[in-house]
Write an enzyme that holds these catalytic residues in place. Structure first.
Site, PDB file in Angstrom:
ATOM      1  N   ASN A 142       0.796  -1.223   0.000  1.00 13.07           N
ATOM      2  CA  ASN A 142       0.000   0.000   0.000  1.00 13.07           C
ATOM      3  C   ASN A 142       0.831   1.276   0.000  1.00 13.07           C
ATOM      4  O   ASN A 142       0.466   2.259  -0.633  1.00 13.07           O
ATOM      5  CB  ASN A 142      -0.916   0.010   1.222  1.00 13.07           C
ATOM      6  CG  ASN A 142      -1.702   1.294   1.360  1.00 13.07           C
ATOM      7  OD1 ASN A 142      -2.541   1.593   0.521  1.00 13.07           O
ATOM      8  ND2 ASN A 142      -1.424   2.071   2.405  1.00 13.07           N
ATOM      9  N   HIS A 143       1.953   1.257   0.719  1.00 13.80           N
ATOM     10  CA  HIS A 143       2.633   2.528   0.967  1.00 13.80           C
ATOM     11  C   HIS A 143       4.132   2.367   1.175  1.00 13.80           C
ATOM     12  O   HIS A 143       4.627   1.269   1.401  1.00 13.80           O
ATOM     13  CB  HIS A 143       2.024   3.216   2.196  1.00 13.80           C
ATOM     14  CG  HIS A 143       2.157   2.404   3.455  1.00 13.80           C
ATOM     15  ND1 HIS A 143       1.150   1.569   3.908  1.00 13.80           N
ATOM     16  CD2 HIS A 143       3.176   2.279   4.360  1.00 13.80           C
ATOM     17  CE1 HIS A 143       1.544   0.978   5.028  1.00 13.80           C
ATOM     18  NE2 HIS A 143       2.776   1.394   5.324  1.00 13.80           N
ATOM     19  N   ASP A 227      -0.085  -6.516   4.750  1.00 18.24           N
ATOM     20  CA  ASP A 227      -0.475  -5.376   5.572  1.00 18.24           C
ATOM     21  C   ASP A 227      -1.476  -4.478   4.841  1.00 18.24           C
ATOM     22  O   ASP A 227      -1.499  -4.435   3.610  1.00 18.24           O
ATOM     23  CB  ASP A 227       0.793  -4.577   5.912  1.00 18.24           C
ATOM     24  CG  ASP A 227       0.558  -3.493   6.935  1.00 18.24           C
ATOM     25  OD1 ASP A 227       0.155  -3.831   8.062  1.00 18.24           O
ATOM     26  OD2 ASP A 227       0.781  -2.308   6.613  1.00 18.24           O
ATOM     27  N   GLU A 251      -4.470  -8.378   6.201  1.00 13.95           N
ATOM     28  CA  GLU A 251      -4.967  -7.606   7.339  1.00 13.95           C
ATOM     29  C   GLU A 251      -6.052  -6.656   6.851  1.00 13.95           C
ATOM     30  O   GLU A 251      -5.775  -5.720   6.104  1.00 13.95           O
ATOM     31  CB  GLU A 251      -3.830  -6.800   7.978  1.00 13.95           C
ATOM     32  CG  GLU A 251      -4.308  -5.926   9.128  1.00 13.95           C
ATOM     33  CD  GLU A 251      -3.529  -4.629   9.275  1.00 13.95           C
ATOM     34  OE1 GLU A 251      -3.472  -4.116  10.403  1.00 13.95           O
ATOM     35  OE2 GLU A 251      -2.982  -4.122   8.259  1.00 13.95           O
TER      36      GLU A 251
END
EC number: 3.2.1.1
Length: 499
Positions: A142-143, A227, A251
């Site tokens: 994601n990041h 994540d 998650e």
């Protein structure tokens, strides 16, 4: 010298080293020990090295340290470990400390040298496989992580995503009810911002798919924990899961099964947050209600695509430890028994077996080595014995892991559950009366055993006989859980044997 029966059993239950590309079916029968690499074990083997969680600094845990403590992990019956992300992180000590946890990555093609070398990570994988154990690695798609405000990011520090073009425009999430914001805006804040990759772009998507396949192959990884899954659009995940070629569990930090369960349509499994909240609330005090837990077991079973591929837990590095709510060891034992004997893959967080009591992050990220790794603590022994009976039931009943847990009934303080095919079922009776709970005999109906059948209660290693009416007289005391299994099925197992 008396040796605990579960040690004898677990020592004898050695399986062949797992093949690469472990499938979801392979993972159903695993039991996971989750650890923060920086906080589990040091290369020097120290059990006194300082680790102040409030400082949020690197404490010195390594992949080699994990290798040296695999006996401790396997001694509890775990068949897999999940380690935190391995990628190179932002190097600065920020106002929030170091990136010791692994979720502020800057270079996905380099490893975090604080944990060791590429050879060390490969050695960890090999050491696990030699024991017939699996390696699960945490990954973040994601990041990235940046020491500074989101409005002034120097994108050139990120590898390979070295320009702003790879990212969503800067905005922090303001409304978690707005899924577009959840996916397109950024986590973090203006102290440590987490630039949000635009995974709708083919160049980003393809980079991640190539990277994850290489990561799994290069380090012989058997599974991935992913994540911040809900912060990436759903159509990204099937290709990522396929490119990984191994079981992926995501998650999705939300307790609503209507929100969380659909993510199992785009990856193999998710962490069972819908169960986490009612499980915690049922057992964190002696006044907790069993109603919500009973109902949620049934809801997850019916609404999630496959509840046997979810990850069951009550502790992790993002949520307060169970013992931060109550120091009642009987309640902790009931929660641990539920985690291991519910549907899905059990996940125990390092330190849970030593009744660690850290609250919110960072207090819940204690160094395991400061416990001294005792193997005679009450929860260590209980977890070992619960994993032993689960592993044994799996070895004797091919349908055990796919049989969906059935809560037989519930009252204000008790919930009995059945899992396993007829004649080989485990029945677990959980209580939230706590350590001061009274002694009584529970007459349990609906367990599926036959009149006159002898059952072994595998925590206390006592036996009971099913009554002529089919009811099981279960002695309850001190708020402890009870776990029943047909005595005749234990022949030759070493379970409840001291020789």
């Amino acid at each position: 010298m008396m040796v605990a029966w579960w040690s004898l059993f677990l020592y004898g239950l050695q399986v062949a080293a797992p093949a690469l590309a472990a499938t979801p079916a392979d993972w159903r029968s695993q039991s996971i020990y989750f650890l923060l690499t920086d906080r589990f074990a040091r290369t020097d083997g120290s059990t006194t090295a300082t680790c102040n969680t409030a400082d949020q600094k690197y404490c010195g845990g390594t992949w080699q340290g994990i290798i040296d403590k695999l006996d401790y992990i396997q001694g509890m019956g775990f068949t897999a470990i999940w380690i935190t992300p391995v990628t190179a992180q932002l190097p600065q000590t920020t106002a929030y400390g170091d990136a010791y946890h692994g979720y502020w990555q800057q270079d996905i093609y380099s490893l975090n040298e604080n944990y060791g070398t590429a050879d060390d990570l490969k050695a960890l994988s090999s050491a696990l496989h030699e024991r017939g154990m699996y390696l699960m690695v945490d990954v973040v798609a994601n990041h990235m992580g940046y020491d500074g405000a989101g409005s002034s990011v120097d994108y050139s520090v990120f590898k390979p995503f070295s320009s702003q073009d790879y990212f969503h425009p800067f905005c922090f999430i303001q409304n978690y009810e707005d899924q577009t914001q959840v996916e397109d805006c950024w986590l973090g804040d203006n102290t440590v911002s987490l630039p949000d990759l635009d995974t709708t772009k083919d160049v980003v998507k393809n980079e991640w798919y190539d990277w994850v396949g290489s990561l799994v192959s290069n380090y012989s990884i058997d599974g991935l924990r992913i994540d911040t899954v809900k912060h990436v659009q759903k159509d990204f995940w099937p290709g990522y899961n396929k490119a990984a070629g191994v079981y992926c569990i995501g998650e999705v930090l939300d307790g609503d099964p209507a929100y969380t369960c659909p993510y199992q349509n785009v990856m193999d499994g998710v962490l069972n947050y819908p169960i986490y909240y009612p499980l915690l609330n049922a057992f964190k005090s002696t006044s907790g209600s069993m109603d919500d837990l009973y109902n949620m077991i049934n809801t997850v079973k019916s609404d999630c695509p496959d509840s046997t591929l979810l990850g069951t837990f009550v502790e992790n590095h993002d949520n307060p430890r169970f013992a931060s709510y109550t120091n009642d060891i009987a309640l902790a034992k009931n929660v641990a028994a539920f985690i291991i004997l519910n549907d899905g893959i059990p996940i125990i967080y390092a330190g849970q077996e030593q009744h660690y009591a850290g609250g919110n992050d960072p207090a819940n990220r204690e160094a395991t080595w400061l416990s001294g790794y005792p193997t005679d603590s009450e929860l260590y022994k209980l977890i070992a014995s619960r994993n032993a009976i689960r592993n044994y039931a799996i070895s004797k009943d091919t349908g055990f892991v796919t049989y969906k847990n059935w809560p037989i009934y519930k009252d204000d303080t008790t919930i009995p559950m059945r899992k396993g095919t007829d004649g080989s079922q485990i029945v677990t009776i959980l209580s939230n009366k706590g350590a001061s709970g009274d002694s009584y005999t529970l007459s349990l109906s609906g367990a599926g055993y036959t009149a006159g059948q002898q059952l072994t209660e595998v925590i206390g290693c006592t036996t009971v006989t099913v009554g002529s009416d089919g009811n099981v007289p279960v002695p309850m005391a001190g708020g402890l859980p009870r776990v029943l299994y047909p005595t005749e099925k234990l022949a030759g197992s070493k379970i409840c044997s001291s020789s």
